[in-house]
Structure formats: C-alpha cells, structure tokens
Design an enzyme around this catalytic site. Structure first.
Site, PDB file in Angstrom:
ATOM      1  CG  HIS A  85     -64.578  -9.248  32.289  1.00 11.66           C
ATOM      2  ND1 HIS A  85     -65.449  -8.242  32.632  1.00 11.66           N
ATOM      3  CD2 HIS A  85     -65.307 -10.380  32.241  1.00 11.66           C
ATOM      4  CE1 HIS A  85     -66.656  -8.761  32.795  1.00 11.66           C
ATOM      5  NE2 HIS A  85     -66.596 -10.061  32.568  1.00 11.66           N
ATOM      6  CD  GLU A 154     -68.079 -11.936  29.134  1.00 11.20           C
ATOM      7  OE1 GLU A 154     -68.812 -12.684  29.779  1.00 11.20           O
ATOM      8  OE2 GLU A 154     -67.271 -11.160  29.663  1.00 11.20           O
TER       9      GLU A 154
HETATM   10  P1  13P Z   1     -73.385 -12.104  33.856  1.00 15.42           P
HETATM   11  O1  13P Z   1     -73.573 -13.558  33.473  1.00 15.42           O
HETATM   12  O2  13P Z   1     -73.655 -11.843  35.294  1.00 15.42           O
HETATM   13  O3  13P Z   1     -74.119 -11.197  32.907  1.00 15.42           O
HETATM   14  O4  13P Z   1     -71.818 -11.777  33.680  1.00 15.42           O
HETATM   15  C1  13P Z   1     -71.205 -12.112  32.498  1.00 15.42           C
HETATM   16  C2  13P Z   1     -69.752 -11.886  32.621  1.00 15.42           C
HETATM   17  O5  13P Z   1     -69.283 -10.772  32.718  1.00 15.42           O
HETATM   18  C3  13P Z   1     -68.877 -13.071  32.649  1.00 15.42           C
HETATM   19  O6  13P Z   1     -67.544 -12.720  32.507  1.00 15.42           O
END
Ligand code: 13P
Length: 227
Positions: A85, A154
C-alpha cells in the site's frame, strides 16, 4: 457481474467495540463480494464472513518482535492481505519487501492484494503511469504465479483526496496490468464513493474496488457493494 469490494479500514476505529459495531453494520447479503480489512489488533475480535489484513511479515515465525505472520493470519481465517500500500511504501516498504510478503502469503494460502501506483502524479500521461507500474509489478511479482495475485491500482494522488481517477483511465491501466503481467484480477482504489463506484464497476477489466474512507461509513459501503 459479481465483483470484489475490499474495505480498507486503515488505522480506524479506536476501540474493539467500535470495530465490532462497524462490522455488524455491513450487509451480509450483497450483490458484490464484500471483504473488510480491520486493523490487526481487531482481526480476531471482529465477525464478518470474509476478512482481509492490511499488512503482514514475510517469515512464518522467529525472533521478529512486533510482526504478524501470514500463518497467524490464516489461523484467524483471513483470506486476503494487502501488500505494498502506498502508505506502507511511504514508510519504507520496497518492491523487494512487497514480493517477499506476497510469496509468504501465497505459501500460507492467503491471496495477496498488491497495491501499485505509488509514484504516480495526476498530470502524468498514461504512458508515464505504466512505466511506474511496470517497475512495481516486475519486482513485486518476480517468481510468483501472477494469476494468483490480485493487483489494486491506486494512484497515490487519488488516495484520501476526494479526487478519483476516471473509470476510463483505470480501465486502461487494468488492461495493461492484465495483458502485460498475466494478473487475474485488478481492483481500483482512490477516493471511491457511492457516487463514483458504478463507473468503475461497469468497466470490463476492473474486477472490483478498494475503498478506504467510504468503507468506514456502513451506509456508503453497503451502497457500493450493492451497486
Ligand atoms: P480512500 O478511499 O480513502 O481514498 O483510500 C483508498 C485506499 O488507500 C484504499 O487502500
């Protein structure tokens, strides 16, 4: 089509009682497959049909103070575990560490959810973004069977900012990740909300979502898993 929605609770909530209450408020029956990732301290105390962990260590046992092993997670019936992450990468998690964790998870029978997108910027074009993803995936997936790994795209600028990527951009990245690396499932994460989730779920190559903030609000999470 049934998709996978994994709620990443991050470092919330503050107490076990609040975590139990939050988990109890999530629908047991939903259109999509729902998974929750509570903080490690609450994994054993929270009841939900499908649990995920937010992180793990890469060794099964030994003199490693403060770590949690995939084998221990497995004993808590954890089925998925995030690795790489961006919030962990910011604290020093390298692609080699991501790879070691993913290997250990697969050996324990847990599906790694490999997050990529750290180092991307909002103004980068798609080609530059695929460059960043290429490095993270080449190193992260080294020696692994990619079909056994879920990848979560992400973009770091979209996390917790309220600024999501467009579904078209996410779809392009999902196609790249699948075709170039043979990954089976790709999720999108970054400011997912009940208002934008459908746009991603409708994309053919996006197999699900990884909401953070929205997974802490049962009303929102229940909407997303039923879209
Ligand atoms: P948000 O949905 O709060 O932007 O976070 C995304 C995230 O980091 C999920 O792992």
């Amino acid at each position: 089509m049934k998709k996978l929605v994994i709620g990443n609770w991050k470092l919330h909530p503050a107490t076990l009682a609040a975590a139990k209450k939050l988990a109890a408020a999530i629908s047991r029956k939903s259109k999509h497959v729902a998974v929750i990732c509570p903080p490690p301290a609450f994994l054993a105390g929270v009841v939900f049909p499908r649990l995920g962990a937010q992180d793990c260590f890469w060794e099964p046992a030994g003199a490693f103070t403060g770590q949690v092993s995939p084998v221990q997670l497995k004993s808590l019936r954890v089925k998925y575990c995030l690795v790489g992450h961006s919030e962990k990468r910011k604290l020093g998690e390298t692609d080699e560490i991501v790879n070691a964790k993913a290997r250990a998870l697969l050996a324990a029978g847990i599906t790694p959810v490999m997050c990529v997108g750290f180092g991307t910027k909002v103004e980068q074009d798609d080609l530059e973004v695929t460059d960043v993803l290429k490095t993270q995936l080449e190193l992260g997936l080294a020696g692994l069977e990619p079909a056994e790994v879920i990848v979560a795209y992400e973009p770091v600028w979209a996390i917790g900012t309220g600024k999501n990527a467009t579904p078209e951009h996410a779809e392009k990245m999902a196609i790249f990740i699948k075709h170039k690396f043979g990954v089976g499932k790709v999720l999108y994460g970054g400011s997912v909300s009940p208002y934008n989730a459908k746009g991603f779920l409708d994309q053919r190559n996006i197999d699900g979502l990884l909401p953070g903030g929205a997974s802490l609000i049962p009303k929102y999470f229940n909407q997303i898993i039923n879209l």
